[in-house]
Design a protein around this motif. Structure first.
Motif, short mmCIF file in Angstrom:
data_model
loop_
_atom_site.label_atom_id
_atom_site.label_comp_id
_atom_site.label_asym_id
_atom_site.label_seq_id
_atom_site.Cartn_x
_atom_site.Cartn_y
_atom_site.Cartn_z
N LYS A 1 0.83 -1.21 0.00
CA LYS A 1 0.00 0.00 0.00
C LYS A 1 0.86 1.26 0.00
CE LYS A 1 -3.74 0.97 2.20
NZ LYS A 1 -4.77 1.11 1.13
N HIS B 1 1.01 4.14 -2.76
CA HIS B 1 0.79 5.55 -2.43
C HIS B 1 1.96 6.41 -2.91
CE1 HIS B 1 -0.62 9.04 -0.36
NE2 HIS B 1 0.55 9.18 0.26
N GLN C 1 -6.47 9.92 -5.44
CA GLN C 1 -5.90 10.36 -4.17
C GLN C 1 -5.52 11.83 -4.23
OE1 GLN C 1 -2.55 8.06 -2.93
NE2 GLN C 1 -3.79 6.21 -2.92
N SER D 1 -8.49 14.01 -4.07
CA SER D 1 -9.11 14.09 -2.75
C SER D 1 -8.35 15.07 -1.85
CB SER D 1 -9.14 12.72 -2.10
OG SER D 1 -7.82 12.38 -1.70
N TRP E 1 -0.29 12.79 2.84
CA TRP E 1 -0.44 11.47 3.48
C TRP E 1 -1.58 10.71 2.83
CZ3 TRP E 1 3.92 11.10 5.60
CH2 TRP E 1 4.47 12.15 6.32
N SER E 2 -1.52 9.42 2.96
CA SER E 2 -2.56 8.59 2.36
C SER E 2 -3.91 8.90 3.00
CB SER E 2 -2.20 7.12 2.57
OG SER E 2 -3.31 6.33 2.27
N PRO E 3 -4.95 9.01 2.23
CA PRO E 3 -6.26 9.32 2.83
C PRO E 3 -6.78 8.13 3.65
CG PRO E 3 -6.47 8.90 0.50
CD PRO E 3 -5.01 8.91 0.78
N GLU E 4 -6.33 6.96 3.33
CA GLU E 4 -6.80 5.80 4.09
C GLU E 4 -5.90 5.62 5.29
OE1 GLU E 4 -7.86 1.11 3.43
OE2 GLU E 4 -6.61 2.15 2.00
#
Lengths: 146, 931
Positions: free
Chosen positions: A92, A96, A118, A121, B779-782
């Motif tokens: 992951k 990313h 991403q 967002s 940063w990763s949203p998850e």
């Protein structure tokens, strides 16, 4: 106490198999071309490699102590539970960070789309700009590798 | 017992005014007066015995290890001072009732005053030098409160600060002197110290002791060159000045000189320092008193001058001089207190203290004027008043010395000059204020004060007259007793008479009076001459010195504590290199008889990986994450090494500590800047490399030397006793919870304190959170990956099970509360990482501080429990039990103790990690405080 021959064979097979997986895993870690494929190798070493050695150990000690040795079983279970999680997290993180992947990786388009969503967002405009630039950079980098 | 009450009453009395503050002002004054009045009655009851030459004592142990006892004595000198302190104190209470205005807090004033009175009584009554010093410092503190009573005024604050600094610093010198006396004599008891005068005088430390004591006394008594604080202390309300600067505070220094007279006096050094300082102070004070326009300023400088006179008398060293000194203590206290009070009345009723404005007041307040004039005449040394008698004795004593050889005549000559000046300033006080035309532009029309405000002045002036006319009748016995106490043997038969015939002292007195009149009549010329000097304000000089000391201190602190971790490390490591290296030089054979363990491949590989890990940590220290990985490699290899060399407990501990540490460091890294610039210059790198190389060499040598030596350690005892004594086969755990349980208790307490300290620091910390990583990616949203969340949640019960297992078996097999605690913490931390604070908050709302506290509490109570069975603290108990289904098992009180350890470890670890982790979320501890 000496082991019966059949058990000796069994234990040895487990140990050799385990070691082999560990070796292959290490070799793969050194030689495979990109992060995702490299990730594949050590996970084999931790699950199958260590698992094989542990089963060998369990067999040996169960016979030695006349008792079912379940330590190894527990360790194996814990390993099997936790190793995929860490591998998953590593993957992951790599996605990313949009690390370059080997040419011909399946679902390449999907990966990019995810990376893009991403970025969208993200609320900050400036960062967004920077991000897409970096994204562009990394795609060119991946082309270079291929 | 009576002595204890005398000193205790004013201390208790200090609380009375605080409680009586709501009563009317006159009631408050009366209630306050009860305690000192009772103490005075007690003193008077003891007086007949003391006057006969008895010394009353009372003592009880305080801290015997320090030589500190609660000891009081009452001899002639103490009696004299007690009478002055309590008697004048009572008059001041009455006077202050009328002096203070409606706006001033009576309760506060009286309670400070009583505190001061108690401290003064403590000084004079102490029969132990250290106890004396405690009260000495208490007078400095309480006088600070009194001088700054009008704290709204800057002069009040500055004057108080100056007085505190000077007298406080002198107090520290005195402490040094006292401790040296203790080293020399071996006791702090005043009786014994007084008896060992010769021993001290012949000791090589005598000079140092003398100087330390004199510094203490001179700062307190405002002797040259420390006289500057006293005039600035005049910013205090006048009752305070009247009390502190006539009978008490400044007399404490004189008292010390008198008290230590049998021990310290009698040498040339004493004479030179004390009498010449006294002479300088006498002249300086008298000279400057003449030029002060402020009424209280004049009195302040005259006080300095008279203190110089007393000091000089004590310095002269003859017995008669000591008698004269004691006599002048009494006389100065009476006339100076009344003069201060009169000055206060004038200030109060006319609104000014400036002698250029105050003129011709005799028409407005004739009664006060007469009282003030009598007191001032006594100050000048006019016959039929007490000041005359002691001044004449002073003149006589200056003639009876030949300490300066053929130049000895200088001393009486200068004494006469001082006498002339004192007549002149007394004359100025009388003439300028009460005569000399009409008042100039006063704030209000002067009038007589309330009846009762004059009573204290009247009493004191009456005393001046009584002592002056019939001295032997009034103070003869007291003077004799007090002088005997000062000299240390029977005082010479004193003949105080007004008329000794026509002799040299009388001539000096006459010269002084005539000269004083002439000087005063020529005062315009004197003022003009003095006007040519530049006016220097002692306050500014003092502030300048203080400020430059503060600056100097700051510079030193900045030099040592400059905030650079590298520098601290460099200092520490260099010290280790010097000290350790030196010790290594003397260690001859490095290798001894003990055979090394044979080397094998696995150990070698382990050592190689360890070295690589260490090098990687250092090599990548600019890339912190990578460096951290290197560090974790080191930690892992170390725990494997523990496991290999049969220390499974240590291996387990090291492993769990390693996990917690790495998580902590990762959290810290999150807040650190992600890029570190290259900062080190080449020369710096070489310096650092050589220092660390040297340290590595030394540590390696030490380790090698220890490992190759045959050691017979205490471990054999532990191995032999762990099962029979502690009931466990795991020696490590038995040591932790039983043999060295007290250490463990201390350690978990420290751990808890550290954790709470960190929590407290985090509360105030405002960290900037990086919005993105080093190259700007967000940063990763998850935030909480589902797989991690699910798996870690299902792992939690298993992990807790493991920690319970480790905990329970700890006493007999590798494990124990510490490791179990770490495992539990790691499991919970994993939940924090996988689910976030929100998720945890709704499920596990633990107050980790309470967990830490309860852990320490359980451990302590377990230890205390053994008292119930009449055993020493932390004695452990164990026994074997049988339960169906479970079988045989062992119960030990050590297990309860281990539970305390477990809770403390869990609480501390989580308190630190969870709160540091919370810094990244909206639950940062800061919010709690802002609510």
């Amino acid at each position: 106490m000496t082991l019966p021959f059949w058990l000796e064979i069994l234990v040895s097979t487990c140990l050799i198999l385990g070691s082999l997986f560990a070796l292959v895993g290490s070799f793969g870690l050194a030689r495979l071309p990109d992060f995702y494929t490299r990730l594949h190798a050590p996970t084999k070493a931790t699950t199958l490699g260590v698992g094989g050695i542990l089963i060998g150990s369990a067999l040996y000690f169960s016979h030695q102590d006349f008792n079912l040795s379940i330590h190894e079983l527990l360790i194996t279970i814990f390993l099997l539970i936790t190793a995929p999680v860490s591998a998953h997290l590593l993957a992951k993180a790599a996605m990313h960070q949009e690390l370059p992947q080997m040419h011909g990786t399946q679902g390449e388009a999907l990966l990019k789309a995810q990376g893009h969503s991403q970025v969208q967002s993200n609320e900050r405009q400036a960062e967004e700009k920077k991000d897409s630039e970096k994204g562009g950079d990394s795609t060119t980098a991946s082309h270079k590798i291929t | 017992m009576t002595l204890l009450w005398i000193s205790l009453l004013p201390i208790l009395g200090a609380m009375v005014p605080l409680m009586a503050g709501r009563q009317s002002r006159i009631q408050c004054a009366w209630l306050t007066a009860i305690a000192p009045a009772a103490a005075l009655i007690l003193v008077l009851q003891q007086a007949p015995a003391v006057l006969k030459g008895e010394v009353l004592r009372y003592s009880t142990e305080w801290i015997p290890q320090l030589g500190l006892e609660l000891a009081f004595r009452l001899d002639g000198l103490t009696l004299l001072f007690c009478l002055l302190i309590l008697g004048i104190g009572l008059l001041i209470i009455l006077y202050a009732r009328y002096y203070l205005s409606e706006k001033d807090s009576m309760g506060r004033f009286y309670s400070f005053l009583m505190l001061f009175m108690a401290a003064m009584l403590g000084i004079v009554m102490s029969n132990n030098l250290l106890q004396l010093w405690v009260f000495w410092e208490l007078t400095s503190l309480s006088s600070f409160l009194l001088i700054s009573f009008w704290w709204q005024k800057t002069e009040g604050r500055k004057g108080a600060r100056m007085a505190l600094t000077v007298t406080g610093a002198g107090g520290l010198c005195l402490l040094a002197g006292i401790l040296m006396v203790q080293q020399v004599v071996g006791t702090l008891n005043v009786d014994e110290v007084l008896a060992s005068g010769d021993q001290i005088r012949q000791h090589p430390w005598y000079t140092a002791i003398l100087i330390m004591f004199l510094l203490g006394a001179f700062t307190k008594s405002a002797q040259f060159p420390f006289q500057f604080w006293l005039p600035h202390a005049m910013a205090a309300p006048t009752p305070v000045s009247a009390y502190l600067h006539s009978a008490t505070m400044v007399k404490a220094g004189i008292f010390l000189l008198a008290r230590m007279y049998p021990v310290l006096a009698g040498t040339d050094l004493w004479f030179f320092i004390v009498s010449l300082t006294g002479l300088a102070t006498l002249l300086l004070g008298a000279y400057f008193a003449l030029f002060k326009h402020d009424l209280k300023g004049l009195l302040a400088f005259s006080t300095i001058s008279h203190l110089g006179l007393i000091t000089m008398l004590l310095g002269l060293g003859s017995q008669m001089a000591a008698v004269a000194a004691v006599f002048h203590i009494i006389n100065h206290a009476t006339f100076k207190a009344s003069l201060f009070m009169a000055a206060g009345i004038i200030d109060h009723e006319s609104g000014s203290r400036d002698m250029r404005k105050l003129n011709g007041l005799i028409r407005y307040m004739p009664h006060t004027a007469i009282l003030a004039m009598i007191a001032a005449a006594s100050m000048a040394g006019i016959p039929l008043l007490n000041g005359f008698l002691s001044k004449e004795m002073f003149f006589a004593e200056t003639l009876h010395q030949d300490l300066l050889g053929s130049l000895s005549w200088v001393i009486p000559a200068l004494a006469t000059v001082a006498g002339i000046l004192s007549v002149a300033y007394s004359l100025r006080f009388i003439h300028d204020v009460f005569f000399n035309g009409e008042p100039i532009d006063l704030p209000k029309v002067p009038h007589e004060p309330p009846r009762y405000m004059k009573i204290p002045v009247e009493i004191l002036v009456a005393l001046c007259l009584a002592v002056g006319i019939v001295p032997n009748l009034v103070v003869g016995d007291l003077l004799y007793a007090a002088s005997s106490a000062v000299i240390g043997q029977m005082a010479p038969n004193v003949d105080i008479a007004i008329w000794h015939g026509l002799n040299l002292p009388l001539l000096m007195s006459i010269t002084a009076v005539l000269g004083g009149v002439i000087v005063y009549s020529q005062r315009k010329r004197m003022f003009r001459f003095q006007g040519q000097f530049q006016d220097r304000d002692a306050k500014l000089t003092f502030e300048y010195i203080i400020q430059s000391m503060v600056e100097g201190g700051k510079r030193i602190v900045l030099f040592i504590d400059n905030g650079s971790l590298q520098r601290y490390l460099l200092c520490l490591l260099t010290a280790i290199i010097v000290i350790g290296g030196y010790a290594m030089l003397n260690l001859q054979p490095l290798k001894t008889t003990r055979e090394p363990i044979p080397l094998d491949a696995i150990t070698l590989v382990g050592a190689f990986i360890l070295c690589c890990g260490g090098l990687a940590t250092a090599f990548w220290h600019h890339k912190r994450l990578r460096s951290l990985l290197g560090l974790s490699v080191v930690g892992l290899v170390v725990s494997i090494a523990f496991a290999r060399f049969s220390a499974p407990d240590l291996a387990l501990t090291q492993l769990s500590v390693e996990v917690v540490t790495i998580i902590l460091l990762m959290l810290a890294l999150f807040f650190l800047p992600q890029r570190t610039p290259k900062e080190s210059t080449p020369s710096r790198i070489i310096r650092d490399l050589s220092v660390s190389g040297a340290i590595g060499g030394i540590i390696a040598t030490i380790t090698y030397a220890i490992l190759t030596r045959p050691v017979s350690s205490i471990s054999d005892f532990f191995l032999a006793n762990s099962k029979i004594g502690g009931g466990g086969t795991n020696v490590v755990n038995v040591i932790l919870v039983d043999f060295r349980g007290f250490d463990t208790l201390g350690e978990i307490t420290v751990l808890g304190i550290a954790a709470i300290g960190i929590y407290k620091l985090l509360l105030r910390l405002r960290l900037s959170m990086p919005a993105s990583d080093v190259i700007g990616r967000s940063w990763s949203p998850e935030r909480y990956p589902m797989i991690l969340a699910t798996v870690s949640q299902s792992l939690l019960p298993l992990a807790l099970l493991v920690s319970v297992y480790i905990f329970l078996r700890g006493h007999n097999e590798p494990g124990g509360g510490f490791i179990a605690g770490l495992v539990t913490s790691v499991a919970v931390i994993l939940q924090y990482m996988a689910h976030g604070v929100d998720w945890i908050k709704t499920r596990l709302n633990l107050d980790y501080q309470r967990v830490v506290a309860s852990g320490v509490l359980i451990a302590t109570l377990t230890g205390l429990g053994s008292w119930l069975f009449g055993r020493p603290f932390l004695t452990s108990w164990f026994d074997h039990f049988h339960l169906p289904l479970i079988g045989d098992f062992e119960l030990a009180s050590a297990m309860l103790f281990d539970l305390g350890v477990y809770l403390a470890v869990v609480g501390a670890t989580l308190l630190i990690l969870a709160n540091l982790g919370k810094m990244t979320t909206s639950y940062r501890p800061l919010h709690k405080e802002q609510d």
